[in-house]
Motif scaffolding. Structure first.
Motif, PDB file in Angstrom:
ATOM      1  N   ASN A   5      -7.604  88.181  82.609  1.00 18.62           N
ATOM      2  CA  ASN A   5      -6.746  87.475  83.558  1.00 18.62           C
ATOM      3  C   ASN A   5      -6.446  88.322  84.785  1.00 18.62           C
ATOM      4  O   ASN A   5      -6.416  87.828  85.910  1.00 18.62           O
ATOM      5  CB  ASN A   5      -5.445  87.041  82.877  1.00 18.62           C
ATOM      6  N   ARG A   8      -9.306  88.264  86.956  1.00 12.51           N
ATOM      7  CA  ARG A   8      -9.649  86.873  87.272  1.00 12.51           C
ATOM      8  C   ARG A   8     -11.073  86.506  86.855  1.00 12.51           C
ATOM      9  O   ARG A   8     -11.788  85.823  87.575  1.00 12.51           O
ATOM     10  CB  ARG A   8      -9.423  86.585  88.750  1.00 12.51           C
ATOM     11  N   GLU A  10     -13.701  84.473  84.715  1.00 14.98           N
ATOM     12  CA  GLU A  10     -13.757  83.158  84.113  1.00 14.98           C
ATOM     13  C   GLU A  10     -14.556  83.259  82.824  1.00 14.98           C
ATOM     14  O   GLU A  10     -15.695  83.722  82.825  1.00 14.98           O
ATOM     15  CB  GLU A  10     -14.431  82.166  85.064  1.00 14.98           C
TER      16      GLU A  10
END
Length: 86
Positions: A5, A8, A10
């Motif tokens: 997270n 960032r 995915e």
């Protein structure tokens, strides 16, 4: 998960193992076994040197193309197993 997270990233869902994408099973290791043939090694260093020589001589684009083609097929079939075309 906190690091994912934080950066960032995915995350994509995928099966733990796709035989269609496991090129080592079908191309890399059988050929490595042939490369070694009946060679014998007296030291670990000899084995490592011979293995490195094998990998250095490989045409890496061949394996990347195989992986790319199989990845595309797997994506198109939504992860279902791809039978070898006759």
């Amino acid at each position: 998960m906190a690091k994912f997270n934080e950066f960032r990233y995915e995350l994509f869902p995928h099966p733990a193992y796709l035989p269609d994408l496991a090129l080592c099973d079908y191309f890399l290791f059988p050929n490595l076994k042939k490369w070694f043939g009946r060679k014998r090694f007296t030291t670990r260093e000899q084995l490592i040197a011979e293995t490195e020589a094998y990998f250095e001589r490989l045409d890496k684009s061949y394996y990347l193309n195989k992986l790319e083609n199989r990845s595309i097929k797997s994506i198109e079939l939504k992860g279902n197993y791809v039978e070898k075309q006759k």
